[in-house]
Design an enzyme around this catalytic site. Structure first.
Site, PDB file in Angstrom:
ATOM      1  N   LYS A  22       6.035   1.020 -14.209  1.00  0.00           N
ATOM      2  CA  LYS A  22       5.394   2.038 -15.046  1.00  0.00           C
ATOM      3  C   LYS A  22       5.871   1.899 -16.490  1.00  0.00           C
ATOM      4  O   LYS A  22       5.069   1.888 -17.420  1.00  0.00           O
ATOM      5  CB  LYS A  22       5.725   3.417 -14.490  1.00  0.00           C
ATOM      6  CG  LYS A  22       4.832   4.519 -14.979  1.00  0.00           C
ATOM      7  CD  LYS A  22       5.214   5.850 -14.337  1.00  0.00           C
ATOM      8  CE  LYS A  22       4.756   5.943 -12.898  1.00  0.00           C
ATOM      9  NZ  LYS A  22       5.350   7.082 -12.194  1.00  0.00           N
ATOM     10  N   ARG A  92       9.488  10.688 -15.334  1.00  0.00           N
ATOM     11  CA  ARG A  92       8.707   9.965 -14.336  1.00  0.00           C
ATOM     12  C   ARG A  92       9.488   8.769 -13.805  1.00  0.00           C
ATOM     13  O   ARG A  92      10.064   8.014 -14.568  1.00  0.00           O
ATOM     14  CB  ARG A  92       7.407   9.439 -14.959  1.00  0.00           C
ATOM     15  CG  ARG A  92       6.723  10.413 -15.863  1.00  0.00           C
ATOM     16  CD  ARG A  92       5.566   9.775 -16.622  1.00  0.00           C
ATOM     17  NE  ARG A  92       4.498   9.332 -15.750  1.00  0.00           N
ATOM     18  CZ  ARG A  92       3.478   8.587 -16.167  1.00  0.00           C
ATOM     19  NH1 ARG A  92       3.420   8.172 -17.430  1.00  0.00           N
ATOM     20  NH2 ARG A  92       2.532   8.238 -15.326  1.00  0.00           N
ATOM     21  N   GLY A 101       3.833   7.837  -4.553  1.00  0.00           N
ATOM     22  CA  GLY A 101       4.258   9.099  -3.962  1.00  0.00           C
ATOM     23  C   GLY A 101       5.691   9.133  -3.497  1.00  0.00           C
ATOM     24  O   GLY A 101       6.159  10.133  -2.990  1.00  0.00           O
ATOM     25  N   MET A 103       8.495   8.648  -5.346  1.00  0.00           N
ATOM     26  CA  MET A 103       9.408   9.261  -6.298  1.00  0.00           C
ATOM     27  C   MET A 103       8.665  10.401  -6.985  1.00  0.00           C
ATOM     28  O   MET A 103       7.473  10.322  -7.213  1.00  0.00           O
ATOM     29  CB  MET A 103       9.822   8.252  -7.363  1.00  0.00           C
ATOM     30  CG  MET A 103      10.259   6.953  -6.793  1.00  0.00           C
ATOM     31  SD  MET A 103      11.956   7.016  -6.290  1.00  0.00           S
ATOM     32  CE  MET A 103      12.062   5.448  -5.470  1.00  0.00           C
ATOM     33  N   ARG A 336      -1.780   0.071 -13.801  1.00  0.00           N
ATOM     34  CA  ARG A 336      -1.097  -0.909 -12.948  1.00  0.00           C
ATOM     35  C   ARG A 336      -2.163  -1.674 -12.188  1.00  0.00           C
ATOM     36  O   ARG A 336      -3.305  -1.216 -12.086  1.00  0.00           O
ATOM     37  CB  ARG A 336      -0.142  -0.231 -11.976  1.00  0.00           C
ATOM     38  CG  ARG A 336      -0.846   0.712 -11.021  1.00  0.00           C
ATOM     39  CD  ARG A 336       0.124   1.307 -10.012  1.00  0.00           C
ATOM     40  NE  ARG A 336      -0.552   2.315  -9.226  1.00  0.00           N
ATOM     41  CZ  ARG A 336      -0.034   3.490  -8.891  1.00  0.00           C
ATOM     42  NH1 ARG A 336       1.177   3.818  -9.278  1.00  0.00           N
ATOM     43  NH2 ARG A 336      -0.717   4.343  -8.170  1.00  0.00           N
ATOM     44  N   HIS A 454      -3.397  11.276  -1.602  1.00  0.00           N
ATOM     45  CA  HIS A 454      -2.262  10.608  -0.960  1.00  0.00           C
ATOM     46  C   HIS A 454      -2.698   9.942   0.344  1.00  0.00           C
ATOM     47  O   HIS A 454      -2.423   8.769   0.596  1.00  0.00           O
ATOM     48  CB  HIS A 454      -1.157  11.627  -0.692  1.00  0.00           C
ATOM     49  CG  HIS A 454       0.032  11.052   0.006  1.00  0.00           C
ATOM     50  ND1 HIS A 454       0.197  11.104   1.363  1.00  0.00           N
ATOM     51  CD2 HIS A 454       1.090  10.371  -0.489  1.00  0.00           C
ATOM     52  CE1 HIS A 454       1.326  10.495   1.674  1.00  0.00           C
ATOM     53  NE2 HIS A 454       1.890  10.043   0.580  1.00  0.00           N
ATOM     54  N   SER A 763      10.956 -27.203  18.198  1.00  0.00           N
ATOM     55  CA  SER A 763      10.232 -25.997  17.824  1.00  0.00           C
ATOM     56  C   SER A 763      11.247 -24.872  17.829  1.00  0.00           C
ATOM     57  O   SER A 763      11.917 -24.638  18.835  1.00  0.00           O
ATOM     58  CB  SER A 763       9.109 -25.725  18.824  1.00  0.00           C
ATOM     59  OG  SER A 763       8.449 -24.540  18.460  1.00  0.00           O
ATOM     60  N   CYS A 830       8.008 -21.259  16.505  1.00  0.00           N
ATOM     61  CA  CYS A 830       7.039 -20.599  17.382  1.00  0.00           C
ATOM     62  C   CYS A 830       7.470 -19.180  17.745  1.00  0.00           C
ATOM     63  O   CYS A 830       6.930 -18.572  18.638  1.00  0.00           O
ATOM     64  CB  CYS A 830       6.795 -21.423  18.643  1.00  0.00           C
ATOM     65  SG  CYS A 830       8.266 -21.591  19.666  1.00  0.00           S
ATOM     66  N   TYR A 850       5.176 -27.220  10.619  1.00  0.00           N
ATOM     67  CA  TYR A 850       4.164 -26.208  10.952  1.00  0.00           C
ATOM     68  C   TYR A 850       4.811 -24.899  11.373  1.00  0.00           C
ATOM     69  O   TYR A 850       5.997 -24.850  11.696  1.00  0.00           O
ATOM     70  CB  TYR A 850       3.234 -26.701  12.068  1.00  0.00           C
ATOM     71  CG  TYR A 850       3.894 -26.815  13.428  1.00  0.00           C
ATOM     72  CD1 TYR A 850       3.924 -25.719  14.291  1.00  0.00           C
ATOM     73  CD2 TYR A 850       4.483 -28.004  13.843  1.00  0.00           C
ATOM     74  CE1 TYR A 850       4.540 -25.812  15.522  1.00  0.00           C
ATOM     75  CE2 TYR A 850       5.098 -28.106  15.073  1.00  0.00           C
ATOM     76  CZ  TYR A 850       5.123 -27.009  15.909  1.00  0.00           C
ATOM     77  OH  TYR A 850       5.740 -27.086  17.122  1.00  0.00           O
TER      78      TYR A 850
HETATM   79  P1  ADP Z   1       3.213   8.772  -9.734  1.00  0.00           P
HETATM   80  O1  ADP Z   1       4.032   7.551  -9.886  1.00  0.00           O
HETATM   81  O2  ADP Z   1       3.474   9.498  -8.479  1.00  0.00           O
HETATM   82  O3  ADP Z   1       1.772   8.511 -10.018  1.00  0.00           O
HETATM   83  P2  ADP Z   1       3.494   9.730 -12.411  1.00  0.00           P
HETATM   84  O4  ADP Z   1       4.793   9.529 -13.087  1.00  0.00           O
HETATM   85  O5  ADP Z   1       2.413   8.787 -12.753  1.00  0.00           O
HETATM   86  O6  ADP Z   1       3.729   9.780 -10.849  1.00  0.00           O
HETATM   87  O7  ADP Z   1       3.061  11.195 -12.734  1.00  0.00           O
HETATM   88  C1  ADP Z   1       2.043  11.839 -12.035  1.00  0.00           C
HETATM   89  C2  ADP Z   1       1.071  12.458 -12.979  1.00  0.00           C
HETATM   90  O8  ADP Z   1       1.727  13.352 -13.853  1.00  0.00           O
HETATM   91  C3  ADP Z   1       0.378  11.505 -13.899  1.00  0.00           C
HETATM   92  O9  ADP Z   1      -0.728  10.921 -13.284  1.00  0.00           O
HETATM   93  C4  ADP Z   1      -0.076  12.397 -15.017  1.00  0.00           C
HETATM   94  O10 ADP Z   1      -1.282  13.005 -14.692  1.00  0.00           O
HETATM   95  C5  ADP Z   1       1.026  13.408 -15.070  1.00  0.00           C
HETATM   96  N1  ADP Z   1       1.904  13.101 -16.199  1.00  0.00           N
HETATM   97  C6  ADP Z   1       2.995  12.330 -16.213  1.00  0.00           C
HETATM   98  N2  ADP Z   1       3.532  12.248 -17.449  1.00  0.00           N
HETATM   99  C7  ADP Z   1       2.733  12.977 -18.251  1.00  0.00           C
HETATM  100  C8  ADP Z   1       2.744  13.271 -19.633  1.00  0.00           C
HETATM  101  N3  ADP Z   1       3.665  12.789 -20.459  1.00  0.00           N
HETATM  102  N4  ADP Z   1       1.774  14.070 -20.109  1.00  0.00           N
HETATM  103  C9  ADP Z   1       0.835  14.553 -19.272  1.00  0.00           C
HETATM  104  N5  ADP Z   1       0.764  14.322 -17.976  1.00  0.00           N
HETATM  105  C10 ADP Z   1       1.706  13.533 -17.445  1.00  0.00           C
HETATM  106 MG    MG Z   2       1.058   7.746 -11.567  1.00  0.00          MG
END
Ligand code: ADP
Ligand code: MG
Ligand code: MG
Length: 877
Positions: A22, A92, A101, A103, A336, A454, A763, A830, A850
């Site tokens: 990220k 984040r 989901g 973290m 991503r 999810h 094998s 195998c 193989y």
């Molecule tokens: P995940 O990895 O579970 O997708 P994110 O870190 O992407 O978690 O955060 C989930 C959501 O939180 C993002 O999709 C976004 O909508 C919201 N979010 C995260 N950071 C910000 C920010 N700086 N401003 C506004 N919304 C945010």
């Molecule tokens: Mg996200």
């Protein structure tokens, strides 16, 4: 001094290991000049450092975090904790690879009782300010302090009922103010302290929570499922907030540049007006399709489409993006490479090649080999489906057909699956805690949530059928039933769901295997051109063999002969052989088996049309063939004209304390050479006859199992050669044949140079080799291995993924020693590992010729072998 914190403008996409996926992508997008709320990333190394310091943030890391914050304040022109115009941030998580989901994210951090007033005044929108604060209290309490989020949701629902509000957006500023007091009360009651008012404390607590979440049970489970090492750690991103909940010109959404289910080239997404963060994914309200944004906010839509295309072209892959619109201004929050179904992955890869964006090699290396499994999943029998009763339909969230018994909780799903039942998990919506139950289910049906919920995302990843967002379902979890389409379905009743059409049916419906698309063939052809390893299959029957050939198997690496004896007509004959008291009697019994065994081999040679077939001689301990029930023992006694007591005694004499290490494998042929003789005759006669009848160029490969000593192999080999030569003479055939062995005992690996003097091929039987190297049996290990994962002694199941550092050493050593005395020795594997991508890569690196795996995993092995060849080119001589 180590740099623990990077501003977004200091990083780029190549720094994924340090900044997490990220963070690296936020930095890359910043570099591309896209509208990204600015911020900084605390590195994955800081996470590792946190654990090394005994779960503490070191002074140096803390100082750099606040330095980063200071720069961010300057860039934003706002101050953290300011009473007039506070800087708010999100915290984040982001590991090297995305773990959806796993973290948890915290939004609106920096608000407190005073700042919220200033925030309300500054934005001129007090409803929005209080909504942001109550969300923050809720998330902080849940994620950082592990206060049950249901308490907050309950309070929110109560407030909605009290105020007659349908959605949370219907609550007024005063309602929310009231709610905040309730929330703070919940916090105090749960923790015996007040909600923290110092934003710096909030920030450090949040960063620590993200670090901690790397080691929560869900994350550990996900890592184990996906072969992710535990020591990578996660980065933390601290980012200035933008707000999608500021009214009707604000919103938040997620989108893919191509359809993640089918791969179709078309922007595909969902958004919600006046919403924040996870609202879309959590299925709070049912979102709108992205095309509707064109009507709602046309300028934002155009800009969004532009950036989406820019990102796809830049990364040359399908992107999964998150965005937020604040009062008509668009921001990107994440991009991503998108997760996708295997079907979509193939289509996207092929189309990107056709569009000239990637090479066939890149296409091959991008497909997750394990995911091909999904394509081989069943669909409903078209005839059965005509008769079925459809009770409803919803979103086709993850393809595939599934039929099973309904359960309403992840625990129940898991439990009943362990008891051998097929389960359909029916839930309001799923959350990361449900992951094990989802994994145990054939299919998942949810009441809430869109295509990016999810449930949908996780199900697609696992290749499990999923239908989501079925609002018509009414679940009564306490009493264990749900209603849909006028029917009541109780817990334990059968239903069927089709994740490709979104349809839901009553009862159990017959399924049939999947058919494979043209894209699959294209990728496989490219893979075949690239790979060095051959791919064979483990098959004992002509049907399995045929199926494997359809999937591209180039031969049989393991044909287990014992399975042929369990047939009702044959088992009495092998039992008679076992119970024979003299060699002569045994030979008579064995001779009766020859026609069957020979017939089986002929059928196998015929379907394999001259491809190599390795036939392994009898391997299991003999008591496995004897009856266990009294009726069967009586019948056998009658058939053999002996007393039941005699049979019982024979059984007792065959009893072993440790059958895994008992009288089995080549030890059977050493004590009863006539068994090896019979099997040799059957193989040679079958091969010569099929060769003569069909003209296939057959070279039989006879494999002697469980050898640990050269002389042992030499002894059995002599029996085989004498018999084979006699058969050849009888048929006046000059057929060639090879005799080799399995390397499945550590001693054989240690003395592989000597053994290779007798064996023309090895094998690696890595199932037994793993058992014998670890000293525990596969059948019993399940009872204690979980404790080993929980205590981080092992990260993965050594029977599923080859233990490269231990067992792998034996494989490498044996390969090298074998070649030292027989340079042209043929080497294969195998065990179950032959179809596991990381193990296939290992085999490629070890220079094997193989791999051999079960028929359904042949395509996986072909692709994994090509990927290994791309990653680790062998020097071609
Ligand atoms: P995940 O990895 O579970 O997708 P994110 O870190 O992407 O978690 O955060 C989930 C959501 O939180 C993002 O999709 C976004 O909508 C919201 N979010 C995260 N950071 C910000 C920010 N700086 N401003 C506004 N919304 C945010
Ligand atoms: Mg996200
Ligand atoms: Mg074995």
């Amino acid at each position: 001094m180590t740099k623990w914190v990077y501003l977004f403008k200091e990083g780029n996409a190549d720094m994924r290991n340090l900044l997490g996926g990220k963070g690296a992508n936020l930095a890359e997008m910043t570099g591309l000049g896209l509208p990204i709320p600015q911020g900084f990333t605390v590195t994955t190394e800081a996470c590792t450092n946190y654990y090394e310091c005994g779960k503490k943030i070191s002074d140096e890391v803390e100082a750099q975090i606040f330095e980063g914050l200071k720069t961010l304040e300057e860039m934003q022109g706002k101050k953290f904790g300011d009473t007039e115009d506070p800087l708010l941030v999100s915290v984040r998580s982001g590991a090297r690879v995305s773990m959806p989901g796993m973290m948890d994210t915290i939004l609106n951090l920096g608000l407190n009782d005073v700042a919220v007033e200033g925030f309300a005044k500054k934005t001129g929108n007090s409803r929005f300010a209080y909504d942001s604060y109550r969300r923050f209290i809720q998330m902080f309490s849940d994620v950082v302090k592990e206060v049950d989020k249901a308490k907050f949701e309950g309070a929110l629902d109560m407030m909605k009922t009290a105020k007659g509000a349908k959605y949370d957006t219907d609550l007024t500023a005063d309602d929310l103010k009231e709610l905040i007091n309730v929330f703070k009360g919940i916090y105090r009651d749960a923790l015996g302290e007040d909600f923290p008012q110092d934003p710096k404390v909030q920030l450090l607590e949040a960063v620590k929570a993200v670090f901690r979440s790397w080691d929560n049970p869900r994350a550990i489970y996900y890592r184990r499922m996906n072969d992710i090492p535990g020591d990578w750690g996660t980065a933390v991103n601290v980012q200035a907030m933008v707000f999608g909940n500021m009214g009707d010109t604000s919103g938040t959404g997620v989108a893919f540049t191509r359809n993640p289910s089918t791969g179709e080239k078309q922007i595909y997404g969902e958004y919600l007006i006046n919403a924040q963060g996870e609202d879309v994914v959590a299925g709070v309200r049912t979102p709108e399709p992205i095309t509707k944004l064109k009507e709602d906010l046309p300028e934002c839509y155009d800009q969004f489409m532009n950036i989406a295309h820019t990102l796809e072209d830049h990364y040359r892959d399908m992107q999964d993006m998150e965005f937020t619109i604040q009062e008509g201004k668009l921001y990107f929050l994440q991009t991503r490479n998108g997760k996708r179904t295997a079907q979509a992955a193939l289509r996207i890869a092929c189309e990107l090649v056709d569009e000239g964006k990637i090479s066939p090699e890149e296409a091959v290396s991008r497909i997750d080999a394990k995911s091909l499994d999904q394509l081989l999943h069943p669909c409903f029998d078209p005839n059965a489906i005509k008769m079925a009763t459809e009770i409803g339909s919803a979103l086709p969230a993850s393809p595939g057909a599934a039929t099973g018994k309904v359960y309403f909780t992840a625990e129940a799903a898991k439990l009943h699956n362990e008891a051998g039942l097929k389960v359909i998990l029916v839930r309001l919506e799923t959350s990361p805690e449900d992951i094990e139950g989802m994994h145990a289910s054939e299919g998942i049906l949810t009441v809430r949530g869109g295509m990016t919920s999810h449930a949908a995302v996780v199900a697609r990843g696992m290749g499990t059928a999923c239908v989501s967002g079925c609002g018509e379902i009414d679940i009564n979890e306490e009493e264990g039933y749900f209603t849909l389409g006028g029917k009541t379905i109780k817990e334990g009743d059968y239903i069927s769901i089709d994740g490709s059409t979104g349809k839901i049916y009553l009862g159990e419906i017959q399924t049939i295997p999947a058919s494979i698309s043209g894209n699959f063939d294209r990728i496989m052809k490219w893979a075949d051109e690239i790979r060095d390893l051959k791919v064979r299959t483990n098959a004992d029957t002509p049907a399995d063999a045929l199926n494997a050939v359809k999937f591209g198997a180039e031969g049989i690496g393991l044909c287990r002969t014992e399975h042929m004896f369990f047939d009702a007509e044959r088992i009495p004959k092998i039992r008679r052989m076992i119970l024979s008291k003299t060699k002569e009697a045994r030979e008579i019994a064995l001779n009766q088996l020859i026609p069957y065994q020979k017939g089986d081999f002929k059928a196998l040679y015929e379907v394999m049309e001259g491809r190599p077939v390795t036939i392994r001689f009898l391997d299991p301990p003999l008591h496995e063939f004897l009856p266990t029930s009294t009726e069967e023992m009586v019948a056998l006694a009658k058939d053999m004209n002996v007393t039941v007591e005699e049979i019982a005694m024979a059984k007792a004499s065959l009893h072993e304390f440790n059958p895994m290490m008992g009288h089995r494998g080549c030890r059977l042929a050493v004590t009863y050479p006539e068994i090896a003789k019979m099997q040799t005759r059957a193989v040679m006669e079958a091969a010569i006859e099929v060769k003569q009848e069909k003209g296939y160029d057959i070279v039989p490969e006879i494999m002697i199992p469980l050898v640990g000593e050269k002389k042992e192999l030499a002894f059995v080999k002599k029996v085989v050669v004498e018999t084979a030569e006699r058969v050849k003479a009888y048929y006046e055939s000059d057929i060639e044949y090879h005799i080799g062995t399995m390397i499945e005992i550590p001693r054989a690996a240690l003395l592989a140079d000597e053994i290779a003097e007798e064996a023309e091929f090895f094998s690696f039987g890595t199932n037994d080799l793993t058992q014998m190297t670890f000293g525990f049996s596969r059948d019993d290990a399940g009872k204690f291995l979980n404790a080993y994962y929980d205590n981080k002694i092992y990260e993965s199941d050594p029977f599923a993924r080859l233990d490269q550092s231990g067992v792998g050493q034996l494989v490498e050593m044996a390969a090298q020693k074998g070649r030292s005395t027989r340079p042209d020795i043929k080497l294969g594997i195998c065990g179950e590992h032959g179809g596991d991508p990381s193990s296939v890569e290992f085999c490629h690196k070890a220079g094997l010729n193989y791999v051999s795996c079960s028929p359904f995993r042949v395509p996986i092995a072909r692709l994994a072998a090509a990927q290994a060849a791309l990653a680790y080119p062998r020097d071609k001589k």
